[in-house]
Design a protein around this motif. Structure first.
Motif, PDB file in Angstrom:
ATOM      1  N   ARG A  38       2.682  -2.779   2.562  1.00 57.43           N
ATOM      2  CA  ARG A  38       3.491  -1.578   2.334  1.00 57.43           C
ATOM      3  C   ARG A  38       3.597  -1.277   0.845  1.00 57.43           C
ATOM      4  NH1 ARG A  38       6.642  -3.623   6.591  1.00 57.43           N
ATOM      5  NH2 ARG A  38       8.116  -4.558   5.115  1.00 57.43           N
ATOM      6  N   GLU A  39       3.768  -2.343   0.045  1.00 56.79           N
ATOM      7  CA  GLU A  39       3.821  -2.150  -1.405  1.00 56.79           C
ATOM      8  C   GLU A  39       2.505  -1.559  -1.917  1.00 56.79           C
ATOM      9  OE1 GLU A  39       4.740  -5.927  -3.073  1.00 56.79           O
ATOM     10  OE2 GLU A  39       6.805  -5.965  -2.307  1.00 56.79           O
ATOM     11  N   THR A  40       1.390  -2.075  -1.394  1.00 61.56           N
ATOM     12  CA  THR A  40       0.089  -1.537  -1.802  1.00 61.56           C
ATOM     13  C   THR A  40      -0.037  -0.074  -1.401  1.00 61.56           C
ATOM     14  OG1 THR A  40      -0.940  -3.717  -1.566  1.00 61.56           O
ATOM     15  CG2 THR A  40      -2.416  -1.809  -1.569  1.00 61.56           C
ATOM     16  N   GLY A  41       0.393   0.259  -0.191  1.00 60.28           N
ATOM     17  CA  GLY A  41       0.335   1.647   0.267  1.00 60.28           C
ATOM     18  C   GLY A  41       1.172   2.573  -0.595  1.00 60.28           C
ATOM     19  N   GLU A  42       2.367   2.113  -0.977  1.00 61.04           N
ATOM     20  CA  GLU A  42       3.226   2.935  -1.830  1.00 61.04           C
ATOM     21  C   GLU A  42       2.600   3.133  -3.208  1.00 61.04           C
ATOM     22  OE1 GLU A  42       6.899   0.859  -1.752  1.00 61.04           O
ATOM     23  OE2 GLU A  42       7.327   1.370   0.349  1.00 61.04           O
ATOM     24  N   MET A  43       1.972   2.073  -3.725  1.00 60.51           N
ATOM     25  CA  MET A  43       1.325   2.186  -5.026  1.00 60.51           C
ATOM     26  C   MET A  43       0.178   3.208  -4.976  1.00 60.51           C
ATOM     27  SD  MET A  43      -1.673   1.153  -6.711  1.00 60.51           S
ATOM     28  CE  MET A  43      -2.216  -0.363  -5.912  1.00 60.51           C
ATOM     29  N   SER A  49      -0.157   5.679  -2.839  1.00 59.80           N
ATOM     30  CA  SER A  49       0.424   7.016  -2.674  1.00 59.80           C
ATOM     31  C   SER A  49       0.859   7.568  -4.018  1.00 59.80           C
ATOM     32  CB  SER A  49       1.616   6.961  -1.717  1.00 59.80           C
ATOM     33  OG  SER A  49       1.198   6.661  -0.404  1.00 59.80           O
ATOM     34  N   GLY A  50       1.390   6.680  -4.871  1.00 62.23           N
ATOM     35  CA  GLY A  50       1.800   7.113  -6.203  1.00 62.23           C
ATOM     36  C   GLY A  50       0.630   7.577  -7.041  1.00 62.23           C
ATOM     37  N   GLN A  95      -0.352  11.388  -7.096  1.00 61.48           N
ATOM     38  CA  GLN A  95       0.404  12.435  -7.765  1.00 61.48           C
ATOM     39  C   GLN A  95      -0.428  13.147  -8.819  1.00 61.48           C
ATOM     40  OE1 GLN A  95       3.299  13.555  -6.820  1.00 61.48           O
ATOM     41  NE2 GLN A  95       3.506  11.981  -5.220  1.00 61.48           N
ATOM     42  N   ASN A 151       4.645   8.432   3.811  1.00 56.57           N
ATOM     43  CA  ASN A 151       4.148   7.114   3.430  1.00 56.57           C
ATOM     44  C   ASN A 151       2.750   6.869   3.982  1.00 56.57           C
ATOM     45  OD1 ASN A 151       6.481   6.500   2.061  1.00 56.57           O
ATOM     46  ND2 ASN A 151       7.429   5.475   3.813  1.00 56.57           N
ATOM     47  N   ALA A 152       2.001   6.037   3.277  1.00 54.23           N
ATOM     48  CA  ALA A 152       0.624   5.745   3.672  1.00 54.23           C
ATOM     49  C   ALA A 152       0.580   4.998   4.995  1.00 54.23           C
ATOM     50  CB  ALA A 152      -0.049   4.928   2.585  1.00 54.23           C
ATOM     51  N   ALA A 179      -3.558   8.322   3.089  1.00 56.65           N
ATOM     52  CA  ALA A 179      -2.382   9.051   2.624  1.00 56.65           C
ATOM     53  C   ALA A 179      -2.743  10.520   2.451  1.00 56.65           C
ATOM     54  CB  ALA A 179      -1.871   8.470   1.312  1.00 56.65           C
TER      55      ALA A 179
END
Length: 422
Positions: free
Chosen positions: A275-280, A282-283, A286, A373-374, A394
């Protein structure tokens, strides 16, 4: 200890034959739900296994059948001693060649007669079809197995994936339980193809409505592998060897509880990292979104999409081996950008490919808006590199999805260590 015996003429003394029982546990209840019946022979040194006796082609089949029936009847008699409400399942091994031959000669199935004699309901018995060099009619074997099933017995396929008990036999006999030896899993350390085969048994069991039983579980790691594979039932020396008596049904519940707890912890840790990797990732999108407008957002402008993805690739972690852009219907708009030798290589030949047949695309099409979220796929072997990866997807813009293929290092370690990818 193995039994020493001479080649025919030879007969085992009936007085020294006895059944032993190895417990089979259910992961859902954590209780002993049944026992595999194994033959033993009393010697001056203790109980010896009858496995070599039954496997020896030099021993007369009639003698093997005689001994097997004695063991079986004594096991059923032992079951009859248990209270009717507490009777476990008995797993009885049956060679296809034996039941075919004896049914032709006698026109009846002795196991059903034994159950009737001892007042045991047939739903307490699982008939295990074992690996055998059977050359008879599969139609006749299927008919005989059907007699057991209609009588109320459950059917298991033992030694799944080896010799006789291959996919076509499984389809023909439609068992209630698929039994897989964990030693097949352990070979996955030297041959990664075994991992995919093992996974396929889990899927096969699910598709035909059967339960998966993993035998040969000897260590805590084995138990973790069995849980990861999707076993419902487990059997092995981690719990107990074959013994002369039934055990309290909750005797090994603590071992199963610890194994399930460790599995939950492992999955939670792993999924949190993903999940942390997916959030990174997704960031990282931007900055790409800000350049999307200047690219015009045209699905036909592949070169502009390539520039966007190429700019994104430079921001990605070393574990990312591939990134590309697709429409929500699965059609690839950009080239593949694949990491090779520490640099990104553009592969335009993948433009126009459609990946909607991939299972993870179903979830991707449900993205309601940008910023969701991814999504993270399960582990699988990459078609191109054969590495274990997960695909993270994503939204880049309405109808546009960026897909990142990320190496699953945990799955790779588990595979190299005889384990299973999650």
């Amino acid at each position: 200890m193995s039994l020493k015996y001479t080649v025919q003429p030879f007969m085992l003394d009936e007085r020294d034959l006895m059944p032993y029982f190895q417990p089979i546990l259910a992961l859902d209840s954590r209780f002993v739900i049944g026992y595999e019946v194994l033959g033993r022979y009393r010697t001056n040194e203790g109980a010896a296994s009858l496995g070599p006796f039954f496997a020896d082609a030099n021993v007369d089949v009639r003698e093997q059948v005689r001994v097997d029936r004695i063991i079986r009847e004594r096991a059923i008699a032992r079951l009859a001693q248990a209270s009717e409400t507490q009777r476990p399942l008995l797993f009885l091994n049956v060679k296809p060649s034996w039941i075919d031959r004896t049914y032709q000669d006698e026109g009846k199935l002795q196991t059903l007669r034994m159950l009737e004699r001892h007042g045991i309901h047939t739903d307490r018995v699982v008939i295990e079809i074992t690996e055998d060099r059977y050359a008879g009619s599969m139609q006749r074997l299927s008919e005989i197995v059907g007699i057991y099933r209609r009588a109320g017995c459950r059917i298991a396929i033992d030694d799944t994936g080896t010799g006789f008990n291959s996919a076509d036999r499984i389809a023909e006999l439609h068992p209630d339980i698929l039994k897989v030896d964990i030693h097949l899993m352990k070979r996955s350390a030297s041959h990664s193809g075994y991992l995919a085969v093992l996974r396929s048994y889990s899927v096969l069991a699910e598709q035909i409505g059967a339960s998966l039983l993993i035998e040969g579980v000897e260590t805590e790691d084995d138990l973790q592998r069995a849980i990861q594979l999707g076993a419902r039932y487990v059997q092995g020396y981690l719990f107990a060897p074959a013994e002369p008596d039934f055990q309290p049904k909750d005797r090994y519940a603590g071992i199963v509880d610890r194994g399930l707890a460790e599995h939950r912890r492992s999955v939670r840790r792993s999924e949190a990292r993903w999940r942390e990797t997916g959030e990174m990732l997704s960031g990282c999108l931007q900055s790409v979104r800000s350049g999307l407008g200047s690219a015009g957002g045209s699905a036909d402008d592949a070169d502009r999409y390539d520039r966007l993805v190429e700019g994104l690739a430079e921001k990605l972690p070393d574990t990312c081996i591939r990134v590309y852009l697709c429409r929500e219907d699965g059609e690839q708009l950009s080239s593949n950008f694949q990491r090779e030798g520490g640099r990104w290589v553009r592969q335009p030949e993948y433009r126009g490919s459609n990946w909607s047949w991939r299972p993870y695309f179903v979830a991707d099409m449900l993205h309601p808006a940008v910023g969701v979220n991814a999504n993270i796929s399960r582990s699988y072997a990459d078609l191109g590199t054969r590495r274990w990866i997960r695909t993270i997807s994503a939204s880049l813009a309405p109808g546009l999805i960026v897909l990142f293929d990320i190496m699953d290092e945990e799955a790779a370690v588990k595979t190299d260590g005889s384990g299973l990818a999650e």
